[in-house]
Write a protein that holds these residues in place. Structure first.
Motif, PDB file in Angstrom:
ATOM      1  N   PRO A  49       1.071  -1.648  -0.286  1.00 19.43           N
ATOM      2  CA  PRO A  49      -0.285   0.511   0.441  1.00 19.43           C
ATOM      3  C   PRO A  49       0.887   1.638   0.038  1.00 19.43           C
ATOM      4  CG  PRO A  49      -0.785  -2.029   1.145  1.00 19.43           C
ATOM      5  CD  PRO A  49       0.708  -2.250   1.216  1.00 19.43           C
ATOM      6  N   TRP A  50       1.986   0.673   0.862  1.00 19.10           N
ATOM      7  CA  TRP A  50       3.018   2.813   0.275  1.00 19.10           C
ATOM      8  C   TRP A  50       3.350   3.072  -0.411  1.00 19.10           C
ATOM      9  CZ3 TRP A  50       7.886   3.168  -0.368  1.00 19.10           C
ATOM     10  CH2 TRP A  50       8.356   1.272  -0.173  1.00 19.10           C
ATOM     11  N   MET A  51       3.623   2.219  -1.497  1.00 21.92           N
ATOM     12  CA  MET A  51       4.351   2.399  -3.170  1.00 21.92           C
ATOM     13  C   MET A  51       2.448   2.497  -4.030  1.00 21.92           C
ATOM     14  SD  MET A  51       7.077   2.269  -3.562  1.00 21.92           S
ATOM     15  CE  MET A  51       7.468   1.379  -4.749  1.00 21.92           C
ATOM     16  N   LYS A  52       1.279   3.152  -3.817  1.00 21.35           N
ATOM     17  CA  LYS A  52       0.317   3.299  -4.097  1.00 21.35           C
ATOM     18  C   LYS A  52       0.649   4.521  -5.022  1.00 21.35           C
ATOM     19  CE  LYS A  52      -4.676   4.031  -4.371  1.00 21.35           C
ATOM     20  NZ  LYS A  52      -5.608   5.500  -3.739  1.00 21.35           N
ATOM     21  N   ASP A  53       0.809   5.212  -4.824  1.00 15.21           N
ATOM     22  CA  ASP A  53       1.095   6.360  -5.751  1.00 15.21           C
ATOM     23  C   ASP A  53       2.492   7.018  -6.590  1.00 15.21           C
ATOM     24  OD1 ASP A  53      -1.392   7.891  -6.140  1.00 15.21           O
ATOM     25  OD2 ASP A  53      -0.839   8.604  -3.595  1.00 15.21           O
ATOM     26  N   ARG A  54       3.735   5.119  -6.387  1.00 15.22           N
ATOM     27  CA  ARG A  54       4.765   5.718  -6.464  1.00 15.22           C
ATOM     28  C   ARG A  54       4.771   4.354  -7.304  1.00 15.22           C
ATOM     29  NH1 ARG A  54       7.498   6.342  -0.859  1.00 15.22           N
ATOM     30  NH2 ARG A  54       6.467   7.857   0.326  1.00 15.22           N
ATOM     31  N   ALA A  55       4.371   3.888  -7.565  1.00 14.39           N
ATOM     32  CA  ALA A  55       4.739   2.613  -8.680  1.00 14.39           C
ATOM     33  C   ALA A  55       3.392   2.694  -9.926  1.00 14.39           C
ATOM     34  CB  ALA A  55       3.750   1.627  -8.131  1.00 14.39           C
ATOM     35  N   VAL A  56       4.604   2.297 -10.994  1.00 13.41           N
ATOM     36  CA  VAL A  56       3.735   2.521 -12.257  1.00 13.41           C
ATOM     37  C   VAL A  56       3.254   0.562 -12.987  1.00 13.41           C
ATOM     38  CG1 VAL A  56       4.333   2.234 -14.642  1.00 13.41           C
ATOM     39  CG2 VAL A  56       5.399   4.333 -13.289  1.00 13.41           C
ATOM     40  N   THR A  57       1.633   0.984 -12.864  1.00 16.77           N
ATOM     41  CA  THR A  57       1.535  -0.662 -12.248  1.00 16.77           C
ATOM     42  C   THR A  57       0.945  -0.833 -13.926  1.00 16.77           C
ATOM     43  OG1 THR A  57      -0.390   0.142 -11.813  1.00 16.77           O
ATOM     44  CG2 THR A  57       1.334  -0.663 -10.572  1.00 16.77           C
ATOM     45  N   GLU A  58       1.625  -0.028 -15.605  1.00 14.92           N
ATOM     46  CA  GLU A  58       0.958  -0.568 -16.558  1.00 14.92           C
ATOM     47  C   GLU A  58       1.989  -0.418 -17.706  1.00 14.92           C
ATOM     48  OE1 GLU A  58      -2.229  -0.803 -17.171  1.00 14.92           O
ATOM     49  OE2 GLU A  58      -3.234  -0.225 -15.139  1.00 14.92           O
ATOM     50  N   ALA A  59       2.018  -0.817 -18.511  1.00 16.76           N
ATOM     51  CA  ALA A  59       2.721  -1.096 -19.409  1.00 16.76           C
ATOM     52  C   ALA A  59       2.567  -0.703 -20.928  1.00 16.76           C
ATOM     53  CB  ALA A  59       3.176  -3.144 -20.267  1.00 16.76           C
ATOM     54  N   ILE A  60       3.791  -0.257 -21.041  1.00 17.59           N
ATOM     55  CA  ILE A  60       3.532   0.742 -22.006  1.00 17.59           C
ATOM     56  C   ILE A  60       2.593   0.352 -23.719  1.00 17.59           C
ATOM     57  CG2 ILE A  60       4.747   3.027 -24.402  1.00 17.59           C
ATOM     58  CD1 ILE A  60       6.506   3.442 -22.065  1.00 17.59           C
ATOM     59  N   ALA A  61       4.146  -1.096 -24.079  1.00 16.02           N
ATOM     60  CA  ALA A  61       3.315  -1.782 -25.147  1.00 16.02           C
ATOM     61  C   ALA A  61       3.757  -3.710 -24.555  1.00 16.02           C
ATOM     62  CB  ALA A  61       3.662  -1.477 -26.068  1.00 16.02           C
ATOM     63  N   LYS A  62       2.826  -4.565 -25.878  1.00 20.46           N
ATOM     64  CA  LYS A  62       3.924  -5.785 -24.368  1.00 20.46           C
ATOM     65  C   LYS A  62       5.646  -5.728 -25.613  1.00 20.46           C
ATOM     66  CE  LYS A  62       2.802 -11.014 -24.765  1.00 20.46           C
ATOM     67  NZ  LYS A  62       1.384 -12.075 -25.082  1.00 20.46           N
ATOM     68  N   GLU A  63       6.303  -5.698 -24.009  1.00 22.49           N
ATOM     69  CA  GLU A  63       7.664  -6.033 -24.747  1.00 22.49           C
ATOM     70  C   GLU A  63       7.871  -7.025 -24.517  1.00 22.49           C
ATOM     71  OE1 GLU A  63       9.180  -4.359 -27.405  1.00 22.49           O
ATOM     72  OE2 GLU A  63       7.766  -2.880 -27.341  1.00 22.49           O
ATOM     73  N   LYS A  64       8.969  -7.988 -24.625  1.00 27.67           N
ATOM     74  CA  LYS A  64       9.867  -9.051 -24.232  1.00 27.67           C
ATOM     75  C   LYS A  64      10.683  -8.871 -23.269  1.00 27.67           C
ATOM     76  CE  LYS A  64      12.438 -13.070 -25.281  1.00 27.67           C
ATOM     77  NZ  LYS A  64      14.059 -13.930 -26.297  1.00 27.67           N
ATOM     78  N   LEU A  65      10.365  -9.222 -21.760  1.00 26.42           N
ATOM     79  CA  LEU A  65      11.654  -8.946 -21.054  1.00 26.42           C
ATOM     80  C   LEU A  65      12.576  -9.817 -20.991  1.00 26.42           C
ATOM     81  CD1 LEU A  65       9.698  -8.387 -17.927  1.00 26.42           C
ATOM     82  CD2 LEU A  65      10.496  -6.606 -19.498  1.00 26.42           C
ATOM     83  N   ARG A  66      14.353  -9.605 -20.624  1.00 27.59           N
ATOM     84  CA  ARG A  66      15.164 -10.984 -20.665  1.00 27.59           C
ATOM     85  C   ARG A  66      16.038 -10.394 -19.044  1.00 27.59           C
ATOM     86  NH1 ARG A  66      18.465  -8.671 -25.874  1.00 27.59           N
ATOM     87  NH2 ARG A  66      17.703 -10.647 -27.367  1.00 27.59           N
ATOM     88  N   HIS A  67      16.367 -11.636 -18.716  1.00 29.06           N
ATOM     89  CA  HIS A  67      16.773 -12.033 -17.486  1.00 29.06           C
ATOM     90  C   HIS A  67      18.557 -11.973 -17.389  1.00 29.06           C
ATOM     91  CE1 HIS A  67      12.730 -10.105 -15.566  1.00 29.06           C
ATOM     92  NE2 HIS A  67      12.282 -11.153 -16.585  1.00 29.06           N
ATOM     93  N   ALA A  68      19.193 -11.529 -16.677  1.00 32.63           N
ATOM     94  CA  ALA A  68      20.514 -11.708 -15.811  1.00 32.63           C
ATOM     95  C   ALA A  68      21.078 -11.890 -14.443  1.00 32.63           C
ATOM     96  CB  ALA A  68      21.406 -11.021 -17.344  1.00 32.63           C
TER      97      ALA A  68
END
Length: 194
Positions: A49-68
């Protein structure tokens, strides 16, 4: 992170030196990783809850994510870990550091290198010979090949690729060597890929 859209590069996960390989823990972790920005956005919506106005929760577009994943304990230098990363298409970070395992296995459709300084962590620069060696590796990986170095753990080759993205980062910056070494490496790789 979601605001970066198509400009978002691989997400780096660093494990502490005290963290030892545990197959079940690593399998659960890799299975949880979001594969695209839409999945990441869904995960972001479950923030505290403390992140309510601080977190972006929408993606601009569907993009593949890569992890290392960058490991720092020798227990990860096992074929079992390499095969797990390949299954989940997570790159093992090829970390050039005195104290940590250096693994050259290709486990994803890209390669991620972190050049920390091979003689002194975060401080030592790279000689011309060392930059030549890294440039040769990077050019080989970029063309879809495998490194012929001894630091490969798995005897099973990665999936064939015609080309691969290779990310190389210098953080041997205590003595301001990183920019100089990066420019030297870029010049060498460009010549090899012409």
């Amino acid at each position: 992170m979601l605001n970066l859209g198509e400009k978002l590069g691989p997400i780096l996960w660093q494990l502490p030196p005290s963290f030892k390989f545990d197959r079940d823990v690593m399998k659960a972790f890799c299975a949880l990783l979001p594969r695209d920005t839409m999945q990441a956005a869904m995960m972001a919506k479950s923030h505290d809850p403390w992140m309510k106005d601080r977190a972006v929760t929408e993606a601009i577009a569907k993009e593949k994510l890569r992890h290392a994943i960058e490991i720092r304990h020798k227990s990860f230098a096992t074929p079992e870990f390499i095969e797990l990363l390949r299954k989940y298409e997570v790159a093992i970070v090829c970390a050039d550091a005195v104290e940590w395992p250096r693994i050259f296995d290709v486990t994803s459709d890209f390669v991620y290198c972190r050049l920390h300084g091979s003689e002194e962590l975060y401080a030592s620069g790279y000689s011309d010979d060392a930059l030549d060696e890294w440039a040769a590796r990077i050019a080989t990986w970029a063309r879809g090949g495998e490194s012929s170095d001894d630091a490969e753990i798995s005897s099973i080759p990665p999936s064939a690729a015609s080309k691969r993205d290779v990310y190389a980062y210098f953080d041997n910056d205590v003595k301001a060597r990183a920019p100089i070494d990066a420019l030297g490496l870029i010049e060498r790789v460009k010549k090899l890929l012409q």
